[in-house]
Scaffold this active site. Structure first.
Site, PDB file in Angstrom:
ATOM      1  N   ILE A   1      18.364 -33.122  -0.184  1.00 64.86           N
ATOM      2  CA  ILE A   1      18.298 -33.084  -1.646  1.00 64.86           C
ATOM      3  C   ILE A   1      16.960 -32.481  -2.050  1.00 64.86           C
ATOM      4  O   ILE A   1      15.982 -32.537  -1.299  1.00 64.86           O
ATOM      5  CB  ILE A   1      18.468 -34.511  -2.253  1.00 64.86           C
ATOM      6  CG1 ILE A   1      18.782 -34.445  -3.748  1.00 64.86           C
ATOM      7  CG2 ILE A   1      17.249 -35.377  -1.960  1.00 64.86           C
ATOM      8  CD1 ILE A   1      19.243 -35.785  -4.330  1.00 64.86           C
ATOM      9  N   CYS A   2      16.921 -31.861  -3.227  1.00 64.13           N
ATOM     10  CA  CYS A   2      15.668 -31.376  -3.825  1.00 64.13           C
ATOM     11  C   CYS A   2      15.755 -31.662  -5.326  1.00 64.13           C
ATOM     12  O   CYS A   2      16.426 -32.600  -5.733  1.00 64.13           O
ATOM     13  CB  CYS A   2      15.435 -29.895  -3.516  1.00 64.13           C
ATOM     14  SG  CYS A   2      16.618 -28.781  -4.302  1.00 64.13           S
ATOM     15  N   GLN A   3      15.113 -30.865  -6.136  1.00 60.69           N
ATOM     16  CA  GLN A   3      15.160 -31.100  -7.577  1.00 60.69           C
ATOM     17  C   GLN A   3      16.446 -30.569  -8.212  1.00 60.69           C
ATOM     18  O   GLN A   3      17.071 -31.240  -9.012  1.00 60.69           O
ATOM     19  CB  GLN A   3      13.938 -30.489  -8.271  1.00 60.69           C
ATOM     20  CG  GLN A   3      13.781 -30.893  -9.722  1.00 60.69           C
ATOM     21  CD  GLN A   3      13.628 -32.399  -9.902  1.00 60.69           C
ATOM     22  OE1 GLN A   3      12.961 -33.069  -9.123  1.00 60.69           O
ATOM     23  NE2 GLN A   3      14.263 -32.944 -10.928  1.00 60.69           N
TER      24      GLN A   3
END
Length: 117
Positions: A83-85
């Site tokens: 996951i990231c932003q």
């Protein structure tokens, strides 16, 4: 001529949003059902500052810029969810993991921006 440029830009955006070959994709809603599974490696590839500001506690922070050096700490035969932003860096990370021989890699679409947990 203008329509060709627009078509090219749309194609580029679609190509960038498409998951890397062999990489699964899930929504943040689907992630809620998987986050407690101890057999899944949960990796947040955002910067330490982004992670410190807001994160899902089960996720380990391995920033994208150091992922290649930290892959040895991960199990290639165990599922990895990244996951990231927004989903772009994690898509990049998922592609790197897949290329490195990780068998089961999943990217979270929309990233932390879409997380309502």
């Amino acid at each position: 001529m203008g329509w060709m440029i627009i078509a090219l830009l749309v194609g580029l955006v679609v190509w960038r949003m498409k998951s890397a070959k062999g990489v699964h994709s899930i929504t943040t809603e689907q992630l809620k059902d998987r986050v407690k599974d101890r057999n899944i490696q949960l990796i947040d590839v955002r910067s330490p500052a982004e992670y410190a500001a807001r994160h899902i506690k089960e996720f380990k922070n391995i920033p994208l810029n150091v992922l290649s050096n930290k892959m040895g700490t991960l199990k290639k035969d165990q599922e990895v969810i990244v996951i990231c932003q927004s989903g772009m860096r994690s898509s990049n990370a998922a592609g790197q993991l897949k290329k490195a021989g990780f068998v089961n890699v999943t990217n979270v679409r929309g990233g932390m921006s879409a997380w309502r947990g």
